[in-house]
Design a protein around this motif. Structure first.
Motif, PDB file in Angstrom:
ATOM      1  N   GLN A 223       0.827  -1.209   0.000  1.00  0.00           N
ATOM      2  CA  GLN A 223       0.000   0.000   0.000  1.00  0.00           C
ATOM      3  C   GLN A 223       0.858   1.254   0.000  1.00  0.00           C
ATOM      4  O   GLN A 223       0.344   2.364   0.058  1.00  0.00           O
ATOM      5  N   PHE A 254      -6.602  -3.431   3.103  1.00  0.00           N
ATOM      6  CA  PHE A 254      -7.324  -2.963   4.303  1.00  0.00           C
ATOM      7  C   PHE A 254      -6.405  -2.442   5.398  1.00  0.00           C
ATOM      8  O   PHE A 254      -6.794  -2.391   6.562  1.00  0.00           O
ATOM      9  N   GLY A 255      -5.168  -2.097   5.058  1.00  0.00           N
ATOM     10  CA  GLY A 255      -4.202  -1.618   6.048  1.00  0.00           C
ATOM     11  C   GLY A 255      -3.101  -2.632   6.290  1.00  0.00           C
ATOM     12  O   GLY A 255      -2.004  -2.281   6.718  1.00  0.00           O
ATOM     13  N   THR A 258       0.349  -1.942   4.616  1.00  0.00           N
ATOM     14  CA  THR A 258       0.919  -0.598   4.760  1.00  0.00           C
ATOM     15  C   THR A 258       2.364  -0.671   5.237  1.00  0.00           C
ATOM     16  O   THR A 258       3.231   0.014   4.715  1.00  0.00           O
ATOM     17  N   VAL A 361      -2.561  -0.955  11.421  1.00  0.00           N
ATOM     18  CA  VAL A 361      -3.783  -0.296  10.961  1.00  0.00           C
ATOM     19  C   VAL A 361      -4.669  -1.283  10.214  1.00  0.00           C
ATOM     20  O   VAL A 361      -4.197  -2.095   9.440  1.00  0.00           O
ATOM     21  N   MET A 362      -5.945  -1.225  10.479  1.00  0.00           N
ATOM     22  CA  MET A 362      -6.931  -2.021   9.746  1.00  0.00           C
ATOM     23  C   MET A 362      -8.168  -1.131   9.569  1.00  0.00           C
ATOM     24  O   MET A 362      -8.575  -0.455  10.495  1.00  0.00           O
ATOM     25  N   ARG A 363      -8.696  -1.139   8.396  1.00  0.00           N
ATOM     26  CA  ARG A 363      -9.814  -0.270   7.979  1.00  0.00           C
ATOM     27  C   ARG A 363     -10.449   0.531   9.132  1.00  0.00           C
ATOM     28  O   ARG A 363     -11.069  -0.040  10.020  1.00  0.00           O
ATOM     29  N   PRO A 365      -8.835   2.235  11.589  1.00  0.00           N
ATOM     30  CA  PRO A 365      -8.262   1.877  12.891  1.00  0.00           C
ATOM     31  C   PRO A 365      -8.756   2.888  13.930  1.00  0.00           C
ATOM     32  O   PRO A 365      -8.717   4.077  13.692  1.00  0.00           O
ATOM     33  N   ALA A 518      -1.569   4.411   0.063  1.00  0.00           N
ATOM     34  CA  ALA A 518      -3.010   4.189   0.023  1.00  0.00           C
ATOM     35  C   ALA A 518      -3.441   3.924   1.453  1.00  0.00           C
ATOM     36  O   ALA A 518      -3.457   2.787   1.901  1.00  0.00           O
ATOM     37  N   GLY A 519      -3.735   4.972   2.176  1.00  0.00           N
ATOM     38  CA  GLY A 519      -4.120   4.797   3.571  1.00  0.00           C
ATOM     39  C   GLY A 519      -4.920   5.982   4.049  1.00  0.00           C
ATOM     40  O   GLY A 519      -4.932   7.042   3.418  1.00  0.00           O
ATOM     41  N   GLY A 520      -5.600   5.771   5.154  1.00  0.00           N
ATOM     42  CA  GLY A 520      -6.366   6.850   5.765  1.00  0.00           C
ATOM     43  C   GLY A 520      -7.439   7.408   4.838  1.00  0.00           C
ATOM     44  O   GLY A 520      -7.858   8.549   4.989  1.00  0.00           O
ATOM     45  N   SER A 521      -7.878   6.617   3.866  1.00  0.00           N
ATOM     46  CA  SER A 521      -8.852   7.073   2.864  1.00  0.00           C
ATOM     47  C   SER A 521      -8.379   8.357   2.184  1.00  0.00           C
ATOM     48  O   SER A 521      -9.197   9.175   1.770  1.00  0.00           O
ATOM     49  N   GLU A 730     -12.975   4.205   4.271  1.00  0.00           N
ATOM     50  CA  GLU A 730     -13.096   3.692   5.626  1.00  0.00           C
ATOM     51  C   GLU A 730     -14.386   4.043   6.349  1.00  0.00           C
ATOM     52  O   GLU A 730     -14.804   3.330   7.258  1.00  0.00           O
TER      53      GLU A 730
HETATM   54 MO1  MOS Z   1      -6.105   1.806   5.768  1.00  0.00          MO
HETATM   55  S1  MOS Z   1      -6.276   1.029   7.573  1.00  0.00           S
HETATM   56  O1  MOS Z   1      -5.923   3.374   5.891  1.00  0.00           O
HETATM   57  O2  MOS Z   1      -5.590   0.802   4.585  1.00  0.00           O
END
Ligand code: MOS
Length: 763
Positions: A223, A254-255, A258, A361-363, A365, A518-521, A730
């Motif tokens: 990610q 889904f995190g 990451t 982190v998971m979707r 978090p 690709a994180g935190g939307s 998320e």
């Molecule tokens: Mo996520 S937990 O920002 O893939």
């Protein structure tokens, strides 16, 4: 209404933005042409597998590899006795955010120490995957065991308050919440627990690594391409420029993809040891043993209110787990800073350290499990007050951010509830628990608020326009199945005034301009911000070219006057088109870039971005929110819970792609249904071993568990975000478990405050 029909929009929609366009990566995926990280052919390819520790803490005293070595096709058994040294994991620094990517601090195969039950202690490389797996199971380890803390319930009492950092705060206070709670005429004071969860992406973590001298090529479903590249450079002592990370397709994450976990590092190490390309696709069990999951939690939510239904006290505290070798706080109380107008608030997150693999982190978090506790407690207090739970929420809807009075950049929770109630038929609900039936089924309806903060990261982007009208967008971002490339193509098409089909987007490769994680939307907004700027620059360059010619009717016009809405340049005001301008100027193409990947450029870009980001955060509270409506049917004899109807209405700003956005929101709700009813990682409290490491015993929802999900968005732009868009990845999971728990209570009169709501808890 179907999902493609929407209420009238005020968003700056163009011909492409907002449309439910099919994903550009769809055909490659449905035909099997898409290549994932474990599918790249290399001549001389070898395969690797891991041997995991079976104790939680101690040292290796003996390794017997005789049986493993004897398996036909085995090329090497690598352990701490013969592995070349990797450099230690870097400690976290704000100056280099890639330091955040260490999954754990363990120097794999550089030590005889065992830090969790499941830590990889050996890597077997063989000619086939079967041989590698078989041999890995035959590596015999003996241990000197040391006392370990592995039981979260037992370690809860040792939790320490989480410290504040620049990006995350561990707590907040306003007024005197305990005193206000004691004085409140109506109150609840509740304890909730949630179990550990794992991500379970369709594609297990996989890596293919090939060294060529000091140059390294890595295929890895990550990610965060740039963090992974930098991390590998640090660990293996080579220049980042010598490493190429290729990740065009990621089979869900889904995190869980990451951070950089053991499998990736050890594949690269094994390739170095054997001098041959190595592929490692983790088994599903291997994912559970070596990739962190979501923390378990205990939470206290106490609420006090006057008889008028106005909240006077809100207390939300939590204990979550971190590993002694890594992991971090999950923002369990985050939504409790923002959702209710309360004069007295006390929030505190606490952490307890275990001899366990790092949490990660998971979707959503934090908010995923935090909204479960808060939104269940709100429902309970509404019941105590004899108020409809929506009415109770609307009485306490804040105008400004409750904790500090900051402005909301966007907040349409009232509208979300109003539209949701209408679509769902909330008015048909009779308030008394147990009062609704359908044959033998007890029927319940519940609501809860969804909330997820919106993030943005730095992104470098280039856009090239060719004389034939084709547009190429290049940015090293990530496609994990969300439709990211499709959304960016839509944005570029409208920004330049070209048809969607004229745009191609290149992503998923470290040779491209550095993208955001690709994180935190936050990926879509992050890339969009730079892409829009790049498109403006590009139009400026084209106009400058046009202006050089006396014949051009565009002479003297500024790019800002040429919006896509005007037909843009493609169809061409005054008969001009990109093609005629470029042809007259004798150019094949024009390119514009935002951001630079030189060392200095990257550093200044990051600093400039961070200072702007922090300033923005001081001014605004930015978030997606929504209203989740759920109907359940409960079998009074067996306790079986079926989710029978769902409506979710979300405030996610401008919707770029009506189809992919709805899919993201639905996916979040599906994961929320799993969290509410079935998902639970079981850890043996004596050994710290995960006992259900696979889809046979860790139950994610299947199709038969999911009713049609009615998903809507309000589609009003957030004025502080690029194109007004807020991330959608998320927010869908938040509030979902609470809506189900509240519906179960409405159906049965039973409150379950310990997830998952399995049938034994209802009997
Ligand atoms: Mo996520 S937990 O920002 O893939």
């Amino acid at each position: 209404m179907t999902m493609t029909e929407r209420p009238p929009r005020t968003a700056p929609a163009g011909p492409s933005v907002g449309r439910p366009i099919d994903r550009v990566d769809g055909p490659a995926k449905t035909t099997g042409a898409a290549r994932y990280s474990a599918e790249y052919p290399y001549p001389d390819l070898t395969h690797a597998a891991l041997t995991h520790a079976t104790i939680a803490r101690g040292r290796i005293t003996g390794i017997d590899t005789a049986e493993a070595d004897a398996v036909p096709g085995v090329l090497a058994v690598i352990t701490h006795r013969n592995a070349p040294a990797m450099r230690p994991a870097p400690s976290f620094s704000m100056l280099d955010l890639s330091t955040f990517a260490s999954g754990t601090s363990v120097n794999y195969l550089g030590t005889d120490e065992v830090h969790w039950n499941g830590q990889p202690m050996a890597v077997v490389v063989a000619e086939t995957r079967d041989a590698a797996l078989r041999a890995a199971a035959l590596v015999r380890l003996s241990y000197e065991e040391l006392p370990a803390t592995v039981d979260f319930a037992g370690a809860e009492k040792d939790a320490r308050p989480q410290k504040n950092s620049a990006l995350q705060s561990g707590g907040a206070t306003k007024g005197d919440a305990e005193a206000a709670l004691a004085a409140a005429p109506v109150s609840v004071d509740l304890r909730f627990t949630t179990p550990p969860h794992h991500h379970n992406a369709i594609e297990p973590h996989s890596t293919t690594a090939a060294w060529d001298g000091d140059r390294l090529t890595v295929h890895d479903g990550t990610q965060n391409i740039s963090w992974l590249r930098r991390h590998l450079a640090l660990r293996f002592g080579v220049r980042a420029q010598n490493i190429r990370v290729i990740a065009p397709y990621v089979g869900g994450a889904f995190g869980g993809k990451t951070m950089v976990w053991a499998g990736t590092l050890l594949t690269v190490l094994a390739a170095r040891v054997t001098g041959r390309p190595v592929r490692m696709m983790l088994t599903r069990e291997g994912v559970y043993r070596t990739v962190g999951g979501r923390t378990p939690s205990t939470q206290r939510v106490a609420l006090g209110a006057g008889r008028n239904g106005r909240l006077t006290a809100l207390i939300h505290t939590s204990v979550t787990q971190v590993g002694r070798v890594g992991g971090g706080p999950e923002q369990v109380t985050s939504q409790s800073r923002h959702l209710y107008d309360v004069p007295n608030i006390l929030l505190q997150q606490n952490l307890t350290e275990l001899d366990a693999l790092s949490n990660t982190v998971m979707r959503a978090p934090g908010e995923s499990i935090g909204t479960f506790a808060l939104e269940t407690a709100v429902d309970e207090l509404a019941g105590e007050l004899g108020l409809d739970p929506i009415e109770f929420r609307m009485r306490n809807e804040p105008e400004r951010n409750p904790i500090d009075g900051k402005r909301f950049a966007h907040r349409m929770l009232r509208e979300a509830y109003a539209l949701g109630a209408e679509r769902f038929g909330w008015a048909d609900r009779t308030p008394r628990p147990g009062s609704m039936r359908d044959g033998r089924w007890l029927v319940g309806m519940g609501v809860a608020s969804a909330y997820h903060p919106s993030w943005q990261f730095a992104a470098n982007v280039t856009v090239r326009l060719s004389a034939d009208g084709r547009v190429l967008v290049r940015c090293g971002f990530h496609e994990m199945g969300m439709g990211g490339a499709t959304a960016q193509a839509q944005i570029a098409a409208d920004a330049l005034g070209v048809p969607f089909e004229a745009v191609r987007v290149e992503y998923g490769d470290s040779t491209l301009p550095t993208g955001p994680g690709a994180g935190g939307s936050g990926q879509t907004a992050s890339v969009a911000a730079s892409l829009l700027t790049a498109c403006d620059k590009l139009k400026g360059s084209v106009l400058a070219l046009a202006g050089r010619s006396r014949e051009s009717p565009l002479r003297g016009r500024r790019s800002s006057t040429l919006e896509a809405r005007d037909g843009g340049l493609w169809t061409g005001p005054a008969g001009e088109s990109y093609a005629t301008i470029l042809a007259r100027a004798g150019r094949d193409s024009v390119e514009a870039a935002v951001g630079s990947d030189t060392r200095l450029g990257a550093m200044t870009g990051q600093l400039r971005f961070m200072s702007k980001f922090m300033l923005d955060r001081r001014r605004w509270v930015k978030a997606a929110c929504g209203a989740q409506f759920c109907e359940v049917r409960v079998d009074p004899v067996t306790g079986e819970v079926r989710v029978s109807r769902w409506t979710g209405v979300f405030d996610v700003g401008t919707v770029i792609n009506a189809k992919t956005a709805a899919s993201q929101l639905r996916g979040g709700i599906v994961m929320g249904i799993g969290m509410a009813l079935t998902e639970e990682t079981l850890v043996d409290p004596r050994s710290g071993r995960i006992m259900n490491p696979g889809l046979a015993e860790y139950h994610v929802p299947v199709h038969a568990d999911i009713p049609p999900l009615d998903v809507h968005y309000l589609d009003e732009p957030d004025p502080t975000m690029p194109l007004g868009l807020i991330g959608v990845g998320e927010v869908g999971i938040t509030g979902a478990a609470a809506a189900i728990a509240n519906a179960v209570h409405h159906a049965t009169g039973r409150r379950v405050r310990d997830l998952p709501i399995t049938l034994d808890k209802l009997l």
